[in-house]
Motif scaffolding. Sequence first.
Motif, PDB file in Angstrom:
ATOM      1  N   LEU A  11      49.923  36.454  52.592  1.00 19.97           N
ATOM      2  CA  LEU A  11      48.790  37.084  51.467  1.00 19.97           C
ATOM      3  C   LEU A  11      49.308  36.928  50.137  1.00 19.97           C
ATOM      4  O   LEU A  11      48.395  36.579  49.062  1.00 19.97           O
ATOM      5  CB  LEU A  11      48.149  38.278  52.139  1.00 19.97           C
ATOM      6  N   GLU A  12      50.499  37.450  50.041  1.00 18.92           N
ATOM      7  CA  GLU A  12      50.970  37.428  48.646  1.00 18.92           C
ATOM      8  C   GLU A  12      51.244  36.040  48.202  1.00 18.92           C
ATOM      9  O   GLU A  12      50.884  35.676  46.971  1.00 18.92           O
ATOM     10  CB  GLU A  12      52.532  37.915  48.778  1.00 18.92           C
ATOM     11  N   ARG A  13      51.385  34.905  49.118  1.00 19.04           N
ATOM     12  CA  ARG A  13      51.414  33.508  48.773  1.00 19.04           C
ATOM     13  C   ARG A  13      50.072  32.975  48.230  1.00 19.04           C
ATOM     14  O   ARG A  13      49.846  32.281  47.084  1.00 19.04           O
ATOM     15  CB  ARG A  13      52.022  32.636  49.914  1.00 19.04           C
ATOM     16  N   GLY A  18      46.519  31.583  43.894  1.00 19.93           N
ATOM     17  CA  GLY A  18      45.328  31.906  43.221  1.00 19.93           C
ATOM     18  C   GLY A  18      45.356  31.960  41.771  1.00 19.93           C
ATOM     19  O   GLY A  18      44.545  31.542  40.895  1.00 19.93           O
ATOM     20  N   PHE A  19      46.419  32.781  41.610  1.00 19.28           N
ATOM     21  CA  PHE A  19      46.939  33.203  40.102  1.00 19.28           C
ATOM     22  C   PHE A  19      47.241  31.915  39.426  1.00 19.28           C
ATOM     23  O   PHE A  19      46.818  31.857  38.218  1.00 19.28           O
ATOM     24  CB  PHE A  19      48.030  34.105  40.231  1.00 19.28           C
ATOM     25  N   GLN A  20      47.908  31.049  39.915  1.00 18.16           N
ATOM     26  CA  GLN A  20      48.354  30.020  39.314  1.00 18.16           C
ATOM     27  C   GLN A  20      46.947  29.049  38.858  1.00 18.16           C
ATOM     28  O   GLN A  20      46.989  28.646  37.874  1.00 18.16           O
ATOM     29  CB  GLN A  20      49.522  29.160  40.103  1.00 18.16           C
ATOM     30  N   LYS A  39      41.431  34.154  51.550  1.00 14.29           N
ATOM     31  CA  LYS A  39      40.611  33.915  50.561  1.00 14.29           C
ATOM     32  C   LYS A  39      40.362  34.903  49.791  1.00 14.29           C
ATOM     33  O   LYS A  39      40.441  34.713  48.379  1.00 14.29           O
ATOM     34  CB  LYS A  39      39.214  33.424  51.079  1.00 14.29           C
ATOM     35  N   MET A  40      40.206  36.306  49.950  1.00 13.86           N
ATOM     36  CA  MET A  40      40.081  37.386  49.048  1.00 13.86           C
ATOM     37  C   MET A  40      41.454  37.548  48.203  1.00 13.86           C
ATOM     38  O   MET A  40      41.385  37.889  47.200  1.00 13.86           O
ATOM     39  CB  MET A  40      39.758  38.739  50.018  1.00 13.86           C
ATOM     40  N   GLN A  41      42.466  37.247  48.597  1.00 14.24           N
ATOM     41  CA  GLN A  41      43.731  37.468  48.024  1.00 14.24           C
ATOM     42  C   GLN A  41      43.832  36.077  46.979  1.00 14.24           C
ATOM     43  O   GLN A  41      44.159  36.602  45.858  1.00 14.24           O
ATOM     44  CB  GLN A  41      45.077  37.169  48.946  1.00 14.24           C
ATOM     45  N   TRP A  42      43.453  35.014  47.429  1.00 15.45           N
ATOM     46  CA  TRP A  42      43.281  34.036  46.487  1.00 15.45           C
ATOM     47  C   TRP A  42      42.478  34.187  45.317  1.00 15.45           C
ATOM     48  O   TRP A  42      42.772  34.102  44.076  1.00 15.45           O
ATOM     49  CB  TRP A  42      43.183  32.634  47.253  1.00 15.45           C
ATOM     50  N   LEU A  43      41.423  34.860  45.545  1.00 10.49           N
ATOM     51  CA  LEU A  43      40.410  34.800  44.592  1.00 10.49           C
ATOM     52  C   LEU A  43      40.761  36.192  43.859  1.00 10.49           C
ATOM     53  O   LEU A  43      40.522  36.178  42.648  1.00 10.49           O
ATOM     54  CB  LEU A  43      39.107  35.242  45.285  1.00 10.49           C
TER      55      LEU A  43
END
Length: 60
Positions: A11-13, A18-20, A39-43
């Motif tokens: 999830l951290e990855r 997503g941040f990048q 998906k929630m983490q990426w968003l």
Amino acid sequence: MPMKRQKRDKLERAFSRGFQAGLSGKSKENCPYQTVDSKMQWLGGWREAIDGRTTGLFTK
């Protein structure tokens, strides 16, 4: 509890990817993840980067 650790790392990855993507100006439609958690983490990461860009926190 190695499973918890593994899940958190994944999830951290997702968040940092997503941040990048947000930093480089990619659309949130580019999210590569299918699972809800990832998906929630990426968003979340994407949104944070977009917010940072609009407030001038990050520059290209």
